[in-house]
Enzyme design. Sequence first.
Site, PDB file in Angstrom:
ATOM      1  N   ALA A   1      -8.364  14.722 -17.146  1.00 49.54           N
ATOM      2  CA  ALA A   1      -9.244  15.766 -17.686  1.00 49.54           C
ATOM      3  C   ALA A   1     -10.413  16.041 -16.751  1.00 49.54           C
ATOM      4  CB  ALA A   1      -9.773  15.337 -19.050  1.00 49.54           C
ATOM      5  N   CYS A   2     -10.629  15.157 -15.766  1.00 53.11           N
ATOM      6  CA  CYS A   2     -11.711  15.375 -14.795  1.00 53.11           C
ATOM      7  C   CYS A   2     -11.453  16.594 -13.915  1.00 53.11           C
ATOM      8  CB  CYS A   2     -11.904  14.141 -13.920  1.00 53.11           C
ATOM      9  SG  CYS A   2     -12.670  12.779 -14.776  1.00 53.11           S
TER      10      CYS A   2
ATOM     11  N   GLN B   1     -24.146  13.083 -24.425  1.00 51.82           N
ATOM     12  CA  GLN B   1     -22.895  13.551 -23.823  1.00 51.82           C
ATOM     13  C   GLN B   1     -21.722  13.121 -24.714  1.00 51.82           C
ATOM     14  OE1 GLN B   1     -24.863  11.145 -22.522  1.00 51.82           O
ATOM     15  NE2 GLN B   1     -23.750   9.621 -21.341  1.00 51.82           N
TER      16      GLN B   1
ATOM     17  N   LYS C   1      -7.146  15.362  -8.176  1.00 50.35           N
ATOM     18  CA  LYS C   1      -6.144  15.459  -9.247  1.00 50.35           C
ATOM     19  C   LYS C   1      -5.578  16.881  -9.283  1.00 50.35           C
ATOM     20  CE  LYS C   1      -6.043  11.361 -11.175  1.00 50.35           C
ATOM     21  NZ  LYS C   1      -4.851  10.527 -10.967  1.00 50.35           N
TER      22      LYS C   1
ATOM     23  N   TYR D   1     -12.920  13.189  -7.349  1.00 48.53           N
ATOM     24  CA  TYR D   1     -11.783  12.603  -8.071  1.00 48.53           C
ATOM     25  C   TYR D   1     -11.019  13.714  -8.806  1.00 48.53           C
ATOM     26  CZ  TYR D   1      -9.496  10.042 -11.920  1.00 48.53           C
ATOM     27  OH  TYR D   1      -8.590   9.566 -12.848  1.00 48.53           O
TER      28      TYR D   1
ATOM     29  N   ALA E   1     -16.545   3.559 -19.970  1.00 53.05           N
ATOM     30  CA  ALA E   1     -17.532   3.436 -21.049  1.00 53.05           C
ATOM     31  C   ALA E   1     -17.089   2.523 -22.204  1.00 53.05           C
ATOM     32  CB  ALA E   1     -17.911   4.818 -21.560  1.00 53.05           C
TER      33      ALA E   1
ATOM     34  N   ARG F   1     -16.824  16.655 -23.373  1.00 52.58           N
ATOM     35  CA  ARG F   1     -15.383  16.753 -23.077  1.00 52.58           C
ATOM     36  C   ARG F   1     -14.610  16.286 -24.288  1.00 52.58           C
ATOM     37  NH1 ARG F   1     -13.953  14.182 -17.777  1.00 52.58           N
ATOM     38  NH2 ARG F   1     -14.514  16.228 -16.981  1.00 52.58           N
TER      39      ARG F   1
ATOM     40  N   GLY G   1     -11.737   4.513 -11.056  1.00 47.18           N
ATOM     41  CA  GLY G   1     -12.740   3.676 -11.704  1.00 47.18           C
ATOM     42  C   GLY G   1     -13.503   4.477 -12.727  1.00 47.18           C
TER      43      GLY G   1
ATOM     44  N   ASP H   1       0.839  -1.199   0.000  1.00 49.09           N
ATOM     45  CA  ASP H   1       0.000   0.000   0.000  1.00 49.09           C
ATOM     46  C   ASP H   1       0.876   1.252   0.000  1.00 49.09           C
ATOM     47  OD1 ASP H   1      -1.844   1.954   0.393  1.00 49.09           O
ATOM     48  OD2 ASP H   1      -2.819   0.995   2.124  1.00 49.09           O
TER      49      ASP H   1
END
Length: 328
Positions: free
Chosen positions: A123-124, A222, A157, A153, A197, A287, A80, A50
Site C-alpha cells: 500500500a506504500c 495518523q 514497489k 520503498y 508499529a 491509510r 522494515g 542472495d
Amino acid sequence: MKTALVCGAGGFIGSHLVKRLKADGYWVRGADLKIPDFSTTEADDFALGDLCNFRNAERVMSLPNGEVFDEVYQLAADMGGAGYIFTGENDAAIMHNSAQINLNIGSIAVNKKIGKLFYSSSACMYPAYNQEDPDNPKCSEDSAYPAAPDSEYGWEKLFSERFYLALQRNHGLDVSIARYHNIFGPEGTWDGGREKAPAALCRKVIRAEEGGTIEIWGTGNQTRSFLYIDECIEGTLRLTRSNFTGPVNIGSEEMVSINQFAEMIIKLSGKNVKYKNIDGPVGVNGRNSDNRLLQKELGWQPSMKLYNGLEKTYKWIQEQNERTHRYT
Ligand code: NAD
C-alpha cells in the site's frame, strides 16, 4: 505433488506461507539470505543466498530434470518498519536490492516458463496526496496514478508491479499482484529497528513499568489498518489460485488512529501505562484498505477483528521478551 518456491521464506510472511503450503500438501523450497528468526523452517529444501545475484536466483528457480515450479511467491525485499523505510538513510539500498531481486525473478520466471508468479507489492505505492486526511484516506486500486508514493520503498514497489505486468503483456507471464496493508502477527520482527508499529507498540507496553509512559512517533492521529497474518496468507493463496491478476489490496478495513491502537494494546495488557507523542518517522497521515475490488474478484475479504489478532501477537511478543531477558 505441486511444487512452490517461496522467495523471502526466512522473513515474516514468507515463513508463515511456507507452513501453510506444507499443510496444503506442496513440496516447498524456501529461499532467503537467512533462515527464519523464530521457528524452524518447514520447507523441504531451503536455499540460503542472495537473490540479487542472477546466478543464485537461477539456481534457486531450477528443479531437477528440467521440471518447473507450479507456483513462485516473490516476497523477498529489503524491508522494515517506519524506522527503516521512512528515514531516508536506506533509500539507495532499498531501491537497488528489491528492484534487482524482482528483475532477476521476473526474467527467470519467463525463461523457465514457471506456472504462476505471485508478487507482494505494498500500500506504500499509493499517492501521498490521497492520504493527507487521516479520516478519509483513498486507497482504491484505481487511485494509484498520477503516481506519488511518499517513500522510495513505495516507488520500487510500483516499478516492480509494472515490470511484472509488462512481462505478462510481452511474454505471457501468469502473475498475480497483491498490495499488502500492514501485516502483523506472531513471528514478525519485534525489536532491533526493522519492526513495525504493532510489534513496536506491544514491546514498549510490555517493557513499560507499571504507571510508566511509552513514546509514540508522530501526533498519533495518523490512521492505519492492520491485517492479521493468517488472513494475509489466505488472501495470498486465494489470489494466486484465481485468474485475477490485480493489483489488488489485501488488507483490513478496520481503520484506527495510532493513539487508539496504543490504547487497545494498553487495555489488553491490563497495565497502567500512559503514552506521549514525540517526533519520529511516520509516513502518510492516513491509510486504510479498500476491499471492494478484492470482494468483487475473489468473493472474499478479511473479517477478523483487530483486537483478536492483537491478543495473539501481544502474547507471543511477551513470551519472546521474557526469553530474551532470561538468557541475556
Ligand atoms: P521480511 O523483511 O520479514 O521478509 C523479507 C525477506 O526478504 C527477509 O527475510 C529478507 O532476508 C529477504 N531478503 C531481502 N533481501 C534479500 C536478498 N537479496 N536475497 C534473498 N532474500 C532477501 O518482510 P515481510 O513483512 O515478510 O514482507 C514480505 C513481503 O511483503 C515484502 O516484499 C514486503 O515488501 C511486502 N509487504 C509487507 C508488508 C507488511 O506489513 N509486513 C506490507 C506491505 C508489503
